[in-house]
Motif scaffolding. Structure first.
Motif, PDB file in Angstrom:
ATOM      1  N   CYS A 101       0.863  -1.201   0.000  1.00  0.00           N
ATOM      2  CA  CYS A 101       0.000   0.000   0.000  1.00  0.00           C
ATOM      3  C   CYS A 101       0.893   1.244   0.000  1.00  0.00           C
ATOM      4  O   CYS A 101       1.734   1.397   0.890  1.00  0.00           O
ATOM      5  N   PRO A 102       0.733   2.137  -0.983  1.00  0.00           N
ATOM      6  CA  PRO A 102       1.579   3.333  -1.026  1.00  0.00           C
ATOM      7  C   PRO A 102       1.348   4.253   0.184  1.00  0.00           C
ATOM      8  O   PRO A 102       2.211   5.053   0.521  1.00  0.00           O
ATOM      9  N   THR A 103       0.208   4.123   0.858  1.00  0.00           N
ATOM     10  CA  THR A 103      -0.074   5.022   1.990  1.00  0.00           C
ATOM     11  C   THR A 103       0.578   4.527   3.281  1.00  0.00           C
ATOM     12  O   THR A 103       1.256   5.281   3.974  1.00  0.00           O
ATOM     13  N   CYS A 104       0.387   3.196   3.608  1.00  0.00           N
ATOM     14  CA  CYS A 104       0.882   2.739   4.919  1.00  0.00           C
ATOM     15  C   CYS A 104       1.948   1.650   4.821  1.00  0.00           C
ATOM     16  O   CYS A 104       2.512   1.249   5.825  1.00  0.00           O
ATOM     17  N   GLY A 105       2.185   1.145   3.581  1.00  0.00           N
ATOM     18  CA  GLY A 105       3.242   0.143   3.402  1.00  0.00           C
ATOM     19  C   GLY A 105       2.818  -1.287   3.674  1.00  0.00           C
ATOM     20  O   GLY A 105       3.615  -2.222   3.514  1.00  0.00           O
ATOM     21  N   ALA A 106       1.554  -1.519   4.055  1.00  0.00           N
ATOM     22  CA  ALA A 106       1.111  -2.903   4.310  1.00  0.00           C
ATOM     23  C   ALA A 106       1.009  -3.667   2.987  1.00  0.00           C
ATOM     24  O   ALA A 106       0.636  -3.092   1.970  1.00  0.00           O
ATOM     25  N   PRO A 107       1.341  -4.986   2.993  1.00  0.00           N
ATOM     26  CA  PRO A 107       1.272  -5.743   1.743  1.00  0.00           C
ATOM     27  C   PRO A 107      -0.180  -5.833   1.238  1.00  0.00           C
ATOM     28  O   PRO A 107      -1.106  -5.966   2.032  1.00  0.00           O
ATOM     29  N   LEU A 108      -0.319  -5.776  -0.112  1.00  0.00           N
ATOM     30  CA  LEU A 108      -1.670  -5.838  -0.695  1.00  0.00           C
ATOM     31  C   LEU A 108      -1.983  -7.231  -1.235  1.00  0.00           C
ATOM     32  O   LEU A 108      -3.087  -7.457  -1.755  1.00  0.00           O
ATOM     33  N   ALA A 109      -1.002  -8.171  -1.129  1.00  0.00           N
ATOM     34  CA  ALA A 109      -1.217  -9.538  -1.617  1.00  0.00           C
ATOM     35  C   ALA A 109      -2.458 -10.121  -0.954  1.00  0.00           C
ATOM     36  O   ALA A 109      -2.678  -9.931   0.255  1.00  0.00           O
ATOM     37  N   GLY A 110      -3.290 -10.812  -1.740  1.00  0.00           N
ATOM     38  CA  GLY A 110      -4.483 -11.449  -1.183  1.00  0.00           C
ATOM     39  C   GLY A 110      -5.703 -10.550  -1.179  1.00  0.00           C
ATOM     40  O   GLY A 110      -6.810 -11.007  -0.943  1.00  0.00           O
ATOM     41  N   ARG A 111      -5.514  -9.243  -1.422  1.00  0.00           N
ATOM     42  CA  ARG A 111      -6.671  -8.339  -1.464  1.00  0.00           C
ATOM     43  C   ARG A 111      -7.367  -8.480  -2.815  1.00  0.00           C
ATOM     44  O   ARG A 111      -6.713  -8.645  -3.841  1.00  0.00           O
ATOM     45  N   ASP A 112      -8.710  -8.392  -2.822  1.00  0.00           N
ATOM     46  CA  ASP A 112      -9.448  -8.489  -4.081  1.00  0.00           C
ATOM     47  C   ASP A 112      -9.256  -7.227  -4.913  1.00  0.00           C
ATOM     48  O   ASP A 112      -9.220  -6.128  -4.375  1.00  0.00           O
ATOM     49  N   VAL A 113      -9.168  -7.427  -6.227  1.00  0.00           N
ATOM     50  CA  VAL A 113      -9.178  -6.291  -7.154  1.00  0.00           C
ATOM     51  C   VAL A 113     -10.594  -6.208  -7.716  1.00  0.00           C
ATOM     52  O   VAL A 113     -11.085  -7.164  -8.317  1.00  0.00           O
ATOM     53  N   GLU A 114     -11.254  -5.085  -7.466  1.00  0.00           N
ATOM     54  CA  GLU A 114     -12.671  -4.980  -7.838  1.00  0.00           C
ATOM     55  C   GLU A 114     -12.907  -3.879  -8.854  1.00  0.00           C
ATOM     56  O   GLU A 114     -12.132  -2.927  -8.940  1.00  0.00           O
ATOM     57  N   ASP A 115     -14.038  -4.024  -9.591  1.00  0.00           N
ATOM     58  CA  ASP A 115     -14.429  -2.961 -10.521  1.00  0.00           C
ATOM     59  C   ASP A 115     -15.070  -1.825  -9.742  1.00  0.00           C
ATOM     60  O   ASP A 115     -15.939  -2.051  -8.902  1.00  0.00           O
ATOM     61  N   PHE A 116     -14.653  -0.599 -10.055  1.00  0.00           N
ATOM     62  CA  PHE A 116     -15.228   0.578  -9.393  1.00  0.00           C
ATOM     63  C   PHE A 116     -15.766   1.505 -10.479  1.00  0.00           C
ATOM     64  O   PHE A 116     -15.009   1.949 -11.353  1.00  0.00           O
ATOM     65  N   ASN A 117     -17.083   1.759 -10.443  1.00  0.00           N
ATOM     66  CA  ASN A 117     -17.665   2.625 -11.469  1.00  0.00           C
ATOM     67  C   ASN A 117     -17.282   4.081 -11.205  1.00  0.00           C
ATOM     68  O   ASN A 117     -17.405   4.574 -10.089  1.00  0.00           O
ATOM     69  N   LEU A 118     -16.803   4.757 -12.270  1.00  0.00           N
ATOM     70  CA  LEU A 118     -16.228   6.092 -12.103  1.00  0.00           C
ATOM     71  C   LEU A 118     -17.234   7.230 -12.148  1.00  0.00           C
ATOM     72  O   LEU A 118     -16.855   8.393 -11.989  1.00  0.00           O
ATOM     73  N   MET A 119     -18.509   6.911 -12.359  1.00  0.00           N
ATOM     74  CA  MET A 119     -19.454   8.022 -12.509  1.00  0.00           C
ATOM     75  C   MET A 119     -19.899   8.584 -11.159  1.00  0.00           C
ATOM     76  O   MET A 119     -20.126   7.839 -10.208  1.00  0.00           O
ATOM     77  N   PHE A 120     -20.069   9.914 -11.106  1.00  0.00           N
ATOM     78  CA  PHE A 120     -20.630  10.578  -9.932  1.00  0.00           C
ATOM     79  C   PHE A 120     -22.148  10.513 -10.042  1.00  0.00           C
ATOM     80  O   PHE A 120     -22.721  11.029 -11.014  1.00  0.00           O
ATOM     81  N   ALA A 121     -22.793   9.897  -9.051  1.00  0.00           N
ATOM     82  CA  ALA A 121     -24.257   9.797  -9.076  1.00  0.00           C
ATOM     83  C   ALA A 121     -24.857  11.014  -8.392  1.00  0.00           C
ATOM     84  O   ALA A 121     -24.268  11.596  -7.488  1.00  0.00           O
ATOM     85  N   THR A 122     -26.045  11.402  -8.826  1.00  0.00           N
ATOM     86  CA  THR A 122     -26.771  12.466  -8.159  1.00  0.00           C
ATOM     87  C   THR A 122     -28.265  12.164  -8.263  1.00  0.00           C
ATOM     88  O   THR A 122     -28.652  11.148  -8.839  1.00  0.00           O
ATOM     89  N   SER A 123     -29.056  13.048  -7.668  1.00  0.00           N
ATOM     90  CA  SER A 123     -30.488  12.834  -7.707  1.00  0.00           C
ATOM     91  C   SER A 123     -31.109  14.106  -8.269  1.00  0.00           C
ATOM     92  O   SER A 123     -30.820  15.202  -7.787  1.00  0.00           O
ATOM     93  N   ILE A 124     -31.926  13.970  -9.286  1.00  0.00           N
ATOM     94  CA  ILE A 124     -32.482  15.153  -9.957  1.00  0.00           C
ATOM     95  C   ILE A 124     -33.848  15.470  -9.352  1.00  0.00           C
ATOM     96  O   ILE A 124     -34.731  14.610  -9.339  1.00  0.00           O
ATOM     97  N   GLY A 125     -33.991  16.693  -8.844  1.00  0.00           N
ATOM     98  CA  GLY A 125     -35.268  17.104  -8.248  1.00  0.00           C
ATOM     99  C   GLY A 125     -35.315  16.806  -6.765  1.00  0.00           C
ATOM    100  O   GLY A 125     -34.442  16.118  -6.217  1.00  0.00           O
ATOM    101  N   PRO A 126     -36.360  17.323  -6.092  1.00  0.00           N
ATOM    102  CA  PRO A 126     -36.452  17.154  -4.635  1.00  0.00           C
ATOM    103  C   PRO A 126     -36.789  15.726  -4.224  1.00  0.00           C
ATOM    104  O   PRO A 126     -37.158  14.904  -5.064  1.00  0.00           O
ATOM    105  N   GLY A 127     -36.668  15.475  -2.936  1.00  0.00           N
ATOM    106  CA  GLY A 127     -36.978  14.142  -2.419  1.00  0.00           C
ATOM    107  C   GLY A 127     -35.985  13.144  -2.966  1.00  0.00           C
ATOM    108  O   GLY A 127     -34.823  13.458  -3.196  1.00  0.00           O
TER     109      GLY A 127
END
Ligand code: GAP
Length: 609
Positions: free
Chosen positions: A129-155
């Motif tokens: 891990c570039p932040t804390c140095g812990a090994p990343l071996a064994g961690r799942d690689v997952e798909d992350f959708n890049l779109m920002f979601a929002t809600s149109i209109g009130p409620g």
């Protein structure tokens, strides 16, 4: 200081760009363009508009940046606009898994690999891990959708998304845009605007941000007929890095021309080739260093879900290698994608035709009407009605559709159709099947799309990186940006040499003349003249005009000195000539050398004044 650090420091100090919302701690991936940067960016956009909209005869639109969910369901972004994410089990920080692999191995485009292989590479190379140095071996690689979601209109409103590319705003309006083009292919539509991507790890300043500007062109063509005018770009020299060369261990660049690359099928699509040629000349004109520029073809696993073929324009921004090294070794240098040239086929318009309530086709008239044989049915409703009751109409429609798809189905004594999952057997005589000759004047086709898509922020970064220069002037180290006239944020700086009413009055008149001529001018009277030059050099102002006593004494025409940024050479010329001559240089009609030939060269170093 590395090149990137020097550029970041200069960009912040001189007002090009800096992390946004600093007063509130900032949020990664958002940048503000300061006064110099905003003008530089706007000059790049104007140059792009001039070349890709005006000179190509295309039309520009401006669509909303928030769009309803249905658009992205149709476009495939909801399903497939993902990057590979790995989360650290220790500190919880998320990282772009393919970028970590690229950083720790010699693999250049890890994005083209499947997630399972990335997981293996993370494990085998002991990636931490570039932040804390812990090994990343064994961690799942997952798909992350890049779109920002929002809600149109009130409620709870209607689900919507901030557009991840400006292109969709053009595709969804195609049914109206084709009317403005009088239903005639080929035609092109452009758009310059913001796009939003919730990047896992924004990095390298404005190179990978979460909100950025794209300049996109959607060229709609009939693939069976329309061809670009390749003669306009046939001689343009290009450095290509095809997929086959990238996959070969000893792979090298192909140095060629657009004309030859098409003849030898290195670039398969003529429209893509045409726009690569136009783009190469445009990049050169705005100041991209061609020794630090190449076109790289996407590897098959790397292509976006809509693209049949894609070439990227890439620029080198590291600056650690010289031109010879960069020419000899495609792996040398820090390359970033600044534009993509994708052949999208009919993917987008077919999808919106399938999901949307409008016609995403164009009626193409034949040169001559054609006589064609058509299978038709004329069901006898006096038979179908009593036999099938309430579904008789649907059975008749099913027969019509079957006749178009499979005329052979009508050869037997009965013909079977399906309505809402139920089968209905119809007497062939009651179907009234026959083959008729019909005259057709044209057909509906779904246009294909060729898309040059430019990242404006990355172009700005490239221009700053390629313009960044250091030298020694008057025994002093100097940093300057050698922007092209017309692209530089400020065209001219005007200085009165001393604090003196007469000099200041003439300097203000000079400023007015230059501004009236359409040039962007800054006036600076503070500090010694050498310091004022350095300030302008650092923001890339091509010309500094100094008003001194020599220019107003002697009773002759008033004169000023003009200093050129890169050479620091100076000439003295009449005030009455100044605006026209600088305007001509700004428009690319002449160069500073012509001024040096025509006017008195100034040898004295006014910076010592
Ligand atoms: N419509 C096609 C499309 O959006 P893309 O390759 O994803 O293609 C086009 O994006 C250009 O937008 C890229 O070449 C790049 O210059 C720019 N771009 C993409 N993501 C970016 C980001 N996160 N930050 C800055 N620029 C980005």
């Amino acid at each position: 200081m590395s090149d990137a650090e020097a550029i970041t420091e200069l960009a912040k100090r001189r007002g090009f760009f800096f992390g946004a919302n600093g007063a509130y701690g900032g949020v990664a991936g958002f940048y503000t363009f300061g006064p110099q940067g905003a003008t530089l960016k706007s000059n790049v956009e104007a140059a792009w508009r001039d070349r890709f909209t005006v000179k190509e005869g295309n039309e520009e639109i401006e669509a909303p940046t928030i769009m309803p969910e249905a658009v992205f369901e149709a476009s495939g972004h909801l399903e497939g606009f993902d990057d590979m994410l790995v989360e650290c089990g220790e500190c919880g920080e998320s990282h772009r898994a393919d970028h970590l692999v690229e950083g720790e191995t010699s693999i250049e485009e890890a994005e083209s690999l499947p997630a399972s292989e990335i997981e293996m590479l993370v494990r085998d190379h002991g990636i931490a891990c570039p932040t804390c140095g812990a090994p990343l071996a064994g961690r799942d690689v997952e798909d992350f959708n890049l779109m920002f979601a929002t809600s149109i209109g009130p409620g709870s409103g209607q689900p919507g998304y901030l557009r991840p590319e400006t292109a969709q705003g053009i595709f969804v309006e195609f049914p109206r845009l084709k009317e403005y083009a009088r239903n005639k292919l080929p035609f092109g539509v452009t758009q310059i605007g913001r796009a939003y991507r919730n990047e896992i790890s924004p990095r390298k300043g404005i190179v990978r941000t979460r909100e950025f500007t794209q300049a996109e062109l959607e060229q709609f063509v009939n693939p069976e007929r329309d061809e670009p005018d390749l003669s306009k770009v046939a001689d343009v020299a290009v450095r290509l890095y095809p997929a086959t060369e990238q996959e070969d261990e000893d792979g090298d660049y192909v140095r060629t021309t657009i004309g030859e690359a098409v003849a030898e099928n290195v670039i398969a699509n003529d429209w893509v080739a045409y726009y690569l040629g136009v783009a190469k000349k445009w990049y050169e004109r705005i100041g991209v260093d061609t020794d630090r520029f190449r076109f790289r073809q996407h590897l098959s696993g790397e292509r976006a879900h809509y693209a049949a073929d894609c070439w990227d324009a890439e620029s080198e921004i590291g600056g650690a290698h010289d031109a010879a090294e960069l020419a000899a070794d495609p792996a040398a240098g820090d390359w970033i994608e600044i534009a993509g040239f994708a052949y999208r086929g009919d993917y987008d318009l077919s999808k919106h035709g399938e999901y949307g309530d409008d016609e995403f086709t164009v009626f193409e008239q034949y040169d001559e009407p054609k006589t064609v044989e058509r299978a038709v049915v004329d069901p006898d409703m006096s038979v179908l009605g009593p036999e099938f009751g309430g579904v008789a109409g649907d059975v008749a429609d099913a027969l019509r559709s079957l006749a178009e798809r499979n005329p052979d189905a009508f050869e037997g004594e009965t013909v079977t159709v399906e309505v809402d999952g139920e089968e209905y057997a119809v007497d062939a005589d009651a179907a009234n099947f026959r083959v008729e000759e019909q005259t057709e004047t044209g057909e509906h086709i779904t246009p294909h799309v060729v898309e040059p898509s430019f990242g404006v922020d990355r172009t700005v970064y490239t221009l700053v990186a390629h313009a960044y220069s250091e030298d020694v002037v008057d025994e002093e180290e100097r940093t300057y940006l050698d922007f092209e006239p017309g692209i530089a944020p400020t065209d001219v700086a005007v200085f009165p040499l001393l604090s003196d009413e007469e000099l200041e009055s003439l300097a203000n008149r000079v400023v007015d003349d230059l501004r009236t001529a359409g040039l962007s001018v800054t006036y600076d009277e503070s500090g010694n003249i050498g310091r004022r030059y350095r300030r302008q050099d650092e923001v890339g102002t091509p010309f500094c005009v100094t008003v001194d006593h020599e220019g107003i004494e002697g009773g002759g025409p008033e004169t000023v000195t003009v200093r050129e940024r890169d050479t620091t050479a100076q000439v003295r010329l009449p005030v009455s000539d100044l605006a026209t001559r600088i305007e001509a240089i700004h428009a690319g009609e002449e160069s500073f050398e012509t001024l040096l030939d025509e006017y008195e060269s100034v040898q004295t170093d006014v910076s010592k004044s």
